[in-house]
Design an enzyme around this catalytic site. Structure first.
Site, short mmCIF file in Angstrom:
data_model
loop_
_atom_site.label_atom_id
_atom_site.label_comp_id
_atom_site.label_asym_id
_atom_site.label_seq_id
_atom_site.Cartn_x
_atom_site.Cartn_y
_atom_site.Cartn_z
N THR A 226 0.85 -1.19 0.00
CA THR A 226 0.00 0.00 0.00
C THR A 226 0.89 1.24 0.00
O THR A 226 1.85 1.34 0.78
CB THR A 226 -1.01 0.10 1.17
OG1 THR A 226 -1.63 1.39 1.09
CG2 THR A 226 -0.41 -0.05 2.55
N ASP A 228 0.07 3.91 1.07
CA ASP A 228 -0.20 4.70 2.29
C ASP A 228 0.87 4.49 3.37
O ASP A 228 0.99 5.31 4.28
CB ASP A 228 -1.56 4.33 2.87
CG ASP A 228 -2.71 4.78 1.98
OD1 ASP A 228 -2.43 5.36 0.92
OD2 ASP A 228 -3.87 4.56 2.35
#
Ligand code: FBP
Length: 697
Positions: A226, A228
């Site tokens: 990810t 993020d």
């Protein structure tokens, strides 16, 4: 002779130079695909084995023990390279296998290299092994949509970004029906193992599937993906097992490049504030890394806001023998004031421009908004449950949704036991702009996550900033500082005495660098009044032209350009860090599978210490799970890693905040991160956040 247009254009298109210039693949890309990446030391040997690592403490959530009885006690294992295996072990290690792999959730740079690593080693160990790729994410497993991954397919995507080879999706395998269909697919394809490349939610899914498929002997391995960066793993004592998910470095570098360009443009053109929202659904890791890469003037960090304590408010309450709970955590209003303060201070030294970085998930950390998000999540989930229907289908327009909420508020008035949405909630909600109401009511994804990327967070915050700046302007507190030397030059050029007008026009005329027009001067009328009062002009006379020009220069215009950095960086080709990391993750996946592992996440330990210290490991997923509210219910999930406000990286950014704001006469301190390159030597070879967090002391 008339020319034959079609023949001419065909001839042009067939010209070798034109063909080369208009082809889909440029030379650099072709070269990138051919680059062979380094392998961790463990993979330099022909085979691998696993060694249990007892140095880590994993605390098991009792609920997880109930759900994952077959895999809950698994331990962290380190992969070690060996020259040969005992023939009985080798039979299992090198057997012909069918392995399925799926991308799950948002794309992240490096995904194709996970496949490349897995493919290369699996085929080397046994050329009869087949790797299947499920199409369009978990739906591909549920619906049995897969392709066989071939050498040509792998080579055409090696070292390239995106998840184009298989594409991806966000479906969660969360109902018994979906689980049964997935099992059916794995069985009918005679899979030995399933690899799920995804974030916290997808690795949670991997653990559930590992338990479900345990009795079938089908292994499930997860891969931490990810952009993020919120999939990080530490043991219960804080020892780092996986410092960052793949894709984070590339996305952060891509965002940083763009934002750095804005720093350059804004300090050249000196007329815009660039408002940059950067992805990161909840955690602000990407924003923090962008701050370190670019030194933008202001970077908001969500986790910092929730940590905020309004000491003035607190002390006042304590003095009255009270506790003010509203003093904890930042409100939207206060946040807008903090931003305004920076803008006003920069304007005071002539810098009415700059760059602000806002993490996409910032609203999650603002108390009043967080309350709405949780309440609405619960309301929508309960509605869907009770009515066996879809809230968003039943209430198509904002008006319908608001009417539904109003009915809930009415119910709360009549029935004291019903408290999820009361009149106060309804009133507060009706006070916020319609576009934001719409955002907060948006459909959640299949994991129950709030779709922050679709909410115009920056619009909400900047709207409030603009309003407050207008108020400050009316009060004369927001002015552009005038360089003293400039003021003197203009006045002298027009035969006016700067020393006579200066103390009347400016509040601290003694300042050697920047002069700020007095607060009381907020219009031509008030300017004239001051000049008349000081006896510098007669009331029937016009304001001297240069004085008026200086005054006009001090009036700020807050002009903004809004940008969103997310999907673009997510689609970037991987940095060397991410490309090498993911290729080695692919090798790790195979090693875990060949050694009979299930329910584990492939990871590389010591990422933060540099390539020579990288160690491939397998981390059991289930002991990392905790109970969390999702779709209005407590569910077992992998915990998201938020920015640690006690980490070195955050402390450094906090300590340098004032410097990077550069609300002083010095130049801005912007940093140019430089292009993303595969070259041997690049400016930094891993996220700065990781490097800072690895610094001792
Ligand atoms: P993953 O966690 O699935 O990798 O996705 C992260 C992310 O890129 C977030 O930064 C962003 O909020 C979200 O995906 C956007 O979702 P979508 O692609 O569905 O618009």
């Amino acid at each position: 002779m008339p020319t034959n247009g079609k023949n001419d254009i065909d001839k042009l298109l067939n010209n070798p130079k034109v063909k080369q210039l208009t082809g889909n693949v440029n030379n650099e890309l072709a070269d990138r695909k051919k680059i062979v990446l380094e392998k961790c030391a463990a993979f330099s040997k022909p085979f691998t084995m696993l060694k249990e690592d007892g140095n880590y403490t994993l605390k098991v959530e009792p609920e997880a023990r109930k759900c994952f009885s077959d895999i809950i006690d698994h331990k962290v294992q380190t992969i070690v390279g060996v020259d040969s295996l005992d023939p009985s072990i080798n039979a299992g290690y090198s057997k012909k296998r069918n392995i399925g792999i799926v991308f799950s959730g948002g794309p992240a740079p490096g995904g194709h290299n996970v496949i490349a690593g897995l493919y290369d080693v699996a085929k080397k160990i046994n050329p009869e092994t087949t790797i299947y790729g499920f199409l369009l994410g978990p739906d591909g497993i549920i619906e049995n949509e897969a392709v066989e991954i071939t050498a040509d397919l792998v080579d055409s995507y090696r070292n390239l970004g995106g998840f184009g080879m298989l594409r991806t999706g966000r479906t969660k395998i969360d109902t018994q029906k979906k689980i049964d269909l997935s099992k059916e697919t794995c069985r009918s394809m005679k899979l030995d193992a399933l690899v799920i490349v995804g974030g916290d939610d997808s690795n949670t899914n991997a653990a559930f599937l590992a338990q479900e498929l345990y009795k079938d002997g089908i292994q499930v391995v997860g891969v931490p993906k990810t952009i993020d960066g919120d999939l990080q793993v530490k043991d219960a004592t804080g020892k780092v097992l996986c410092a960052i998910s793949f894709g984070f470095h590339t996305a952060a570098r891509a965002f940083a490049n763009q934002i750095s360009n804005l720093c350059t443009d804004s300090s050249s053109d000196v007329k815009y504030w660039h408002i940059c929202k950067v992805m990161g659904r909840v955690a602000s890791h990407l924003a923090l890394e962008v701050a370190l890469q670019t030194h933008a003037n202001m970077t908001l960090i969500g986790e910092d806001l929730s940590d905020y304590v309004n000491t003035d408010r607190l002390e006042k309450a304590v003095a009255q023998g009270d506790i003010d709970y509203n003093a904890f955590g930042m409100t939207l209003r206060h946040l807008s004031r903090v931003i305004c303060d920076g803008i006003v201070r920069r304007a005071g030294v002539g810098k009415n421009y700059g760059v602000i970085v806002i993490p996409e998930g910032i609203l999650e950390f603002i108390n009043e908004i967080q309350v709405f998000i949780i309440k609405l999540n619960t309301i929508i989930a309960e509605y869907n449950d009770i009515h066996d229907s879809d809230f968003h289908q039943d209430f198509l327009t904002l008006k319908d949704k608001l009417e539904f909420l109003r009915r809930l508020a009415r119910r709360a008035r009549e029935d004291g036991r019903f408290s999820i949405w009361n009149t106060r909630d309804d009133d507060l909600f009706n006070d916020i702009p319609a576009f934001f109401q719409e955002g907060l009511l948006m459909e959640r994804d299949s994991h129950g996550n709030f779709p922050f990327s679709q909410v115009e967070t920056e619009k909400v915050i900047i709207g409030m900033v603009k309003d407050h700046l207008n108020t400050l302007k009316e009060k004369g507190a927001y002015k552009i500082g005038i360089r003293r030397s400039y003021y003197q030059k203009i006045m002298e050029k027009n035969n006016l005495e700067p020393e006579i007008f200066g103390p009347v026009l400016f509040m601290h005329y003694e300042d050697p660098e920047f002069l700020r027009v007095k607060k009381s001067i907020i219009s031509k009328k008030t300017l004239k009044q001051e000049l008349v009062k000081a006896g510098l002009i007669h009331k029937d006379h016009e304001i001297p032209e240069p004085v008026e020009a200086i005054y006009k220069k001090s009036i700020p215009k807050f002009k903004t350009q809004v940008h969103f950095y997310g999907y673009d960086g997510r689609g970037n080709d991987p940095t060397k860090f991410d490309a090498t990391y993911t290729y080695n993750l692919g090798l790790t996946v195979f090693s875990l599978i060949a050694n009979g592992v299930t329910g584990k996440m492939a990871a590389i330990k010591n990422l933060e210490k540099g390539f020579s210290k990288w160690e491939p490991i397998g981390i059991p997923i289930t002991p990392l799970m905790h109970l969390e509210e999702r779709k209005g219910r407590l569910q077992l999930v992998l915990e998201k890693s938020l920015v640690d406000v006690n980490s070195a990286a955050f402390k450094v950014v906090k300590a340098l905040r004032e410097k990077w704001l550069a609300a002083d006469i010095a130049e801005d301190h912007f940093r140019i991160p430089g292009p993303i390159t595969f070259a041997e030597k690049c400016e930094e070879d891993m996220p700065i956040t990781l490097m800072l967090n690895a610094v001792d002391g």
